[in-house]
Design a protein around this motif. Structure first.
Motif, mmCIF file in Angstrom:
data_model
loop_
_atom_site.group_PDB
_atom_site.id
_atom_site.type_symbol
_atom_site.label_atom_id
_atom_site.label_comp_id
_atom_site.label_asym_id
_atom_site.label_seq_id
_atom_site.Cartn_x
_atom_site.Cartn_y
_atom_site.Cartn_z
ATOM 1 N N ALA A 136 0.817 -1.217 0.000
ATOM 2 C CA ALA A 136 0.000 0.000 0.000
ATOM 3 C C ALA A 136 0.846 1.261 0.000
ATOM 4 O O ALA A 136 0.347 2.360 -0.297
ATOM 5 C CB ALA A 136 -0.926 -0.009 1.216
ATOM 6 N N GLN A 137 2.134 1.115 0.338
ATOM 7 C CA GLN A 137 3.019 2.285 0.402
ATOM 8 C C GLN A 137 3.786 2.524 -0.899
ATOM 9 O O GLN A 137 4.532 3.503 -0.995
ATOM 10 C CB GLN A 137 4.028 2.093 1.549
ATOM 11 N N LEU A 138 3.610 1.634 -1.871
ATOM 12 C CA LEU A 138 4.380 1.787 -3.111
ATOM 13 C C LEU A 138 4.034 3.068 -3.859
ATOM 14 O O LEU A 138 4.918 3.806 -4.293
ATOM 15 C CB LEU A 138 4.152 0.577 -4.023
ATOM 16 N N PHE A 181 7.022 10.103 -4.451
ATOM 17 C CA PHE A 181 8.101 10.857 -3.816
ATOM 18 C C PHE A 181 9.369 10.833 -4.663
ATOM 19 O O PHE A 181 10.072 11.840 -4.788
ATOM 20 C CB PHE A 181 8.371 10.294 -2.420
ATOM 21 N N THR A 182 9.675 9.670 -5.271
ATOM 22 C CA THR A 182 10.902 9.592 -6.078
ATOM 23 C C THR A 182 10.823 10.455 -7.338
ATOM 24 O O THR A 182 11.854 10.721 -7.969
ATOM 25 C CB THR A 182 11.198 8.146 -6.506
ATOM 26 N N ASN A 183 9.613 10.883 -7.701
ATOM 27 C CA ASN A 183 9.458 11.726 -8.891
ATOM 28 C C ASN A 183 9.462 13.212 -8.572
ATOM 29 O O ASN A 183 9.217 14.036 -9.465
ATOM 30 C CB ASN A 183 8.146 11.363 -9.611
ATOM 31 N N THR A 184 9.754 13.569 -7.302
ATOM 32 C CA THR A 184 9.763 14.985 -6.912
ATOM 33 C C THR A 184 11.161 15.580 -7.051
ATOM 34 O O THR A 184 12.176 14.873 -7.050
ATOM 35 C CB THR A 184 9.301 15.138 -5.459
ATOM 36 N N GLN A 188 21.947 7.999 -0.596
ATOM 37 C CA GLN A 188 20.642 7.953 0.053
ATOM 38 C C GLN A 188 19.547 7.600 -0.962
ATOM 39 O O GLN A 188 18.628 6.844 -0.658
ATOM 40 C CB GLN A 188 20.357 9.294 0.727
ATOM 41 N N ARG A 189 19.663 8.149 -2.177
ATOM 42 C CA ARG A 189 18.693 7.796 -3.220
ATOM 43 C C ARG A 189 18.816 6.319 -3.586
ATOM 44 O O ARG A 189 17.813 5.632 -3.809
ATOM 45 C CB ARG A 189 18.896 8.673 -4.466
ATOM 46 N N VAL A 190 20.053 5.828 -3.636
ATOM 47 C CA VAL A 190 20.268 4.408 -3.926
ATOM 48 C C VAL A 190 19.595 3.542 -2.864
ATOM 49 O O VAL A 190 18.858 2.594 -3.181
ATOM 50 C CB VAL A 190 21.774 4.084 -3.998
ATOM 51 N N ALA A 191 19.806 3.862 -1.583
ATOM 52 C CA ALA A 191 19.217 3.068 -0.506
ATOM 53 C C ALA A 191 17.693 3.114 -0.566
ATOM 54 O O ALA A 191 17.015 2.099 -0.366
ATOM 55 C CB ALA A 191 19.711 3.579 0.840
ATOM 56 N N PHE A 192 17.134 4.284 -0.852
ATOM 57 C CA PHE A 192 15.679 4.407 -0.933
ATOM 58 C C PHE A 192 15.131 3.548 -2.073
ATOM 59 O O PHE A 192 14.125 2.839 -1.916
ATOM 60 C CB PHE A 192 15.294 5.870 -1.146
ATOM 61 N N LEU A 193 15.797 3.611 -3.228
ATOM 62 C CA LEU A 193 15.328 2.831 -4.369
ATOM 63 C C LEU A 193 15.458 1.331 -4.124
ATOM 64 O O LEU A 193 14.677 0.534 -4.646
ATOM 65 C CB LEU A 193 16.089 3.248 -5.628
ATOM 66 N N TRP A 194 16.457 0.924 -3.308
ATOM 67 C CA TRP A 194 16.529 -0.489 -2.902
ATOM 68 C C TRP A 194 15.243 -0.888 -2.206
ATOM 69 O O TRP A 194 14.651 -1.941 -2.465
ATOM 70 C CB TRP A 194 17.691 -0.725 -1.934
ATOM 71 N N GLY A 195 14.845 -0.055 -1.230
ATOM 72 C CA GLY A 195 13.630 -0.353 -0.483
ATOM 73 C C GLY A 195 12.417 -0.443 -1.383
ATOM 74 O O GLY A 195 11.578 -1.334 -1.243
ATOM 75 N N LEU A 196 12.336 0.475 -2.323
ATOM 76 C CA LEU A 196 11.218 0.493 -3.266
ATOM 77 C C LEU A 196 11.227 -0.766 -4.138
ATOM 78 O O LEU A 196 10.193 -1.423 -4.338
ATOM 79 C CB LEU A 196 11.305 1.750 -4.126
ATOM 80 N N ALA A 197 12.381 -1.117 -4.675
ATOM 81 C CA ALA A 197 12.484 -2.282 -5.560
ATOM 82 C C ALA A 197 12.156 -3.573 -4.817
ATOM 83 O O ALA A 197 11.444 -4.439 -5.330
ATOM 84 C CB ALA A 197 13.883 -2.356 -6.168
ATOM 85 N N GLY A 237 4.816 -8.454 -5.922
ATOM 86 C CA GLY A 237 4.443 -8.843 -7.269
ATOM 87 C C GLY A 237 4.187 -7.671 -8.188
ATOM 88 O O GLY A 237 3.576 -7.835 -9.252
ATOM 89 N N GLU A 238 4.670 -6.486 -7.815
ATOM 90 C CA GLU A 238 4.518 -5.294 -8.662
ATOM 91 C C GLU A 238 5.783 -5.158 -9.512
ATOM 92 O O GLU A 238 6.654 -4.336 -9.250
ATOM 93 C CB GLU A 238 4.290 -4.050 -7.790
ATOM 94 N N PHE A 239 5.852 -5.980 -10.546
ATOM 95 C CA PHE A 239 7.115 -6.114 -11.264
ATOM 96 C C PHE A 239 7.431 -4.918 -12.161
ATOM 97 O O PHE A 239 8.599 -4.638 -12.419
ATOM 98 C CB PHE A 239 7.111 -7.421 -12.056
ATOM 99 N N GLU A 240 6.432 -4.211 -12.623
ATOM 100 C CA GLU A 240 6.698 -2.982 -13.379
ATOM 101 C C GLU A 240 7.426 -1.976 -12.498
ATOM 102 O O GLU A 240 8.404 -1.349 -12.909
ATOM 103 C CB GLU A 240 5.395 -2.385 -13.906
ATOM 104 N N ALA A 241 6.928 -1.819 -11.267
ATOM 105 C CA ALA A 241 7.564 -0.886 -10.339
ATOM 106 C C ALA A 241 8.971 -1.347 -9.990
ATOM 107 O O ALA A 241 9.902 -0.521 -9.890
ATOM 108 C CB ALA A 241 6.716 -0.753 -9.078
ATOM 109 N N ALA A 242 9.155 -2.658 -9.797
ATOM 110 C CA ALA A 242 10.484 -3.184 -9.480
ATOM 111 C C ALA A 242 11.446 -2.958 -10.641
ATOM 112 O O ALA A 242 12.607 -2.563 -10.447
ATOM 113 C CB ALA A 242 10.386 -4.670 -9.154
ATOM 114 N N PHE A 243 10.966 -3.232 -11.854
ATOM 115 C CA PHE A 243 11.804 -3.056 -13.043
ATOM 116 C C PHE A 243 12.223 -1.599 -13.193
ATOM 117 O O PHE A 243 13.394 -1.298 -13.476
ATOM 118 C CB PHE A 243 11.021 -3.521 -14.269
ATOM 119 N N ASP A 244 11.281 -0.671 -12.980
ATOM 120 C CA ASP A 244 11.584 0.754 -13.099
ATOM 121 C C ASP A 244 12.578 1.184 -12.026
ATOM 122 O O ASP A 244 13.532 1.920 -12.307
ATOM 123 C CB ASP A 244 10.297 1.566 -12.989
#
Length: 504
Positions: free
Chosen positions: A49-51, A57-60, A71-80, A87-94
């Protein structure tokens, strides 16, 4: 592939300021605090639900300018990682792509891009990332599951008509030292690699890759496909193609695997399959029934029962049909179709049971069963449409027959044998022969087509009402001069003393 966040993520080291005192007009939340809040939400078990807010936020501009690169790298790790787990593979791929834009050498980002890319059909990206992982972190490639490697090879094969990209992947797999854990073996990898080497005239390299291969299915291919003929000039290689001796070795190996892996139902399944190939059906039935009885007594008897119980039941049903015990076979296949498949609605066993109902001529029952099937792959959807077309023949539903054929003609590359079956159901032997000739001329379809043309022992399955007609029609196809002419440059027909399948 493990995508658990705490294994994929480094710690996020953010210097978070204390929240400001309340005011009439509170200032905007500091970017570091906002980033930390999103990051902690992404690490929660219910992170899905937080994706959306995290991606927003990453688009700001704040994300781009208010955080340091690491810090951006670590955040994107969490997101991926959250996206992968959800199972949100589009978001993971991006997210993986954005990670690699920040650091092109991140092996785990390539791992996410590889895995999500396979699922999404982004074959080029998946292959690129796999090759990058093989160069920088071969241990990650060695940790892949067998099915992931097989899927990647199929993806690479879709990228060009020559097989060059597939050869790159094979060479990366060899260089990384990938070996499947028992009871699986690497023989399918060796044979696939050797095919590509033989196509390029690299005979000695192919011979070396095939040296340990002893699976009878592969040895059958080496006998019937002319691609392997340069190797058969070697008397030692030719001696290995004795199918009876090879079958005994296979049986000894799979029986030993049961003793070595007593809690793996997969080992039982593979030995049952080997007994079936050896035409020792009664022995195979006894082994399958004993394993299933053990599972009923102790649901924890096998660590992989959730995955392999449907397949042992499936194989048992086939065996009972082969022994002429159709009523028992149908009951067992019905049981297998009721079980979950990989935690979801069953599709494989539903299709397989429906196929046997069609062979019996029970079209209406097969159609009702197919309506229960879970989501299918393109390959599985083709079989469903093939069966629906055959059911149309059995029930006199012309629209259903034609709809299935139209789908299969439009998606022939997904599953050529499914179209062949539907054409034979419609007694279109001319159409099935034309398709067979096309398959023999296609390097990706050829092996299955040559195997389909072999003469194999008849079983009780061939005595089923509608299957008798299908067998007679395929026999007519096999004897056609135009089919034999197309076969001559690439293969030969033998009488195989084993039940190695082959299909349509």
């Amino acid at each position: 592939m493990d995508v658990t966040p705490r294994r994929w993520l480094p710690a996020l080291l953010l210097a978070v300021a204390a929240p400001p005192a309340a005011a009439l007009d509170p200032p905007a939340e500091p970017v570091l605090l906002r980033a930390q809040r999103h990051f902690e939400a992404l690490r929660a078990e219910d992170c899905a639900a937080q994706l959306a807010p995290a991606i927003a936020f990453t688009n700001t501009a704040e994300f781009a300018t208010g955080l340091e690169s690491q810090q951006r790298v670590a955040f994107l790790w969490g997101l991926a990682a959250c996206a992968m787990n959800s199972g949100e593979f589009e978001a993971a791929f991006d997210a993986a792509g954005r990670l690699l834009a920040l650091d092109p050498a991140l092996p785990l980002a390539h791992g996410i891009r590889f895995y999500a890319g396979m699922i999404l059909g982004r074959n080029e990206a998946a292959v690129e990332s796999l090759l990058a992982v093989a160069r920088s972190s071969p241990e990650l490639l060695r940790a892949l599951e067998v099915e992931h490697v097989a899927r990647l090879l199929r993806a690479a094969g879709d990228l060009d008509l020559t097989g060059d990209r597939q050869l790159q992947v094979h060479e990366a797999i060899v260089a990384a030292g990938f070996t499947p854990p028992p009871p699986d073996t690497d023989e399918f990898l060796r044979v696939g690699h050797a095919r590509l080497l033989l196509e390029r005239g690299r005979i000695d390299e192919a011979r070396a890759r095939l040296a340990p291969v002893g699976d009878v299915d592969f040895l059958v291919a080496m006998r019937i496909e002319r691609l392997f003929d340069p190797l058969r000039e070697d008397p030692q290689f030719e001696a290995r193609l004795d199918l009876a001796a090879a079958m005994e070795r296979n049986l000894a190996r799979s029986k030993s695997a049961i003793a070595q892996n007593p809690r793996l139902l997969q080992s039982v399944y593979q030995h049952v399959q080997n007994l079936d190939k050896a035409r020792r059906e009664a022995e195979a039935v006894a082994l399958a029934e004993d394993a299933l009885a053990r599972l009923r007594r102790d649901p924890a008897a096998f660590s992989d029962a959730g995955r392999f119980e449907p397949w042992v039941l499936n194989e048992l049903g086939y065996l009972l049909y082969e022994l002429g015990r159709a009523d028992e076979g149908a009951r067992v296949l019905r049981d297998s179709a009721r079980l979950a498949e990989r935690g979801g609605q069953n599709v494989s066993q539903v299709i397989n049971f429906a196929s046997y109902l069609v062979r019996e001529g029970r079209g209406a029952e097969a159609l009702a069963l197919l309506e229960q099937a879970g989501p299918a792959s393109p390959y599985g959807r083709a079989w469903i449409q093939s069966l629906r077309s055959c059911i149309g023949v059995l029930t006199g539903d012309e629209a259903l027959r034609v709809q299935g054929l139209e789908y299969l003609h439009a998606h022939v590359a997904d599953n050529p044998p499914a179209l062949s079956r539907a054409l034979l159901c419609s007694d279109d032997v001319d159409g099935a022969a034309a398709l067979m000739i096309r398959r023999l001329g296609n390097r990706d379809w050829r092996s299955a087509a040559i195997l389909a043309l072999q003469r194999v022992p008849r079983t009780g399955m061939d005595e089923l009402e509608f299957q008798k007609l299908l067998t007679e029609r395929f026999d007519r196809l096999r004897g056609r001069e135009d089919v034999l002419q197309a076969l001559e440059p690439v293969g030969r027909i033998e009488t195989i003393p084993l039940d190695v399948g082959g299909g349509n």
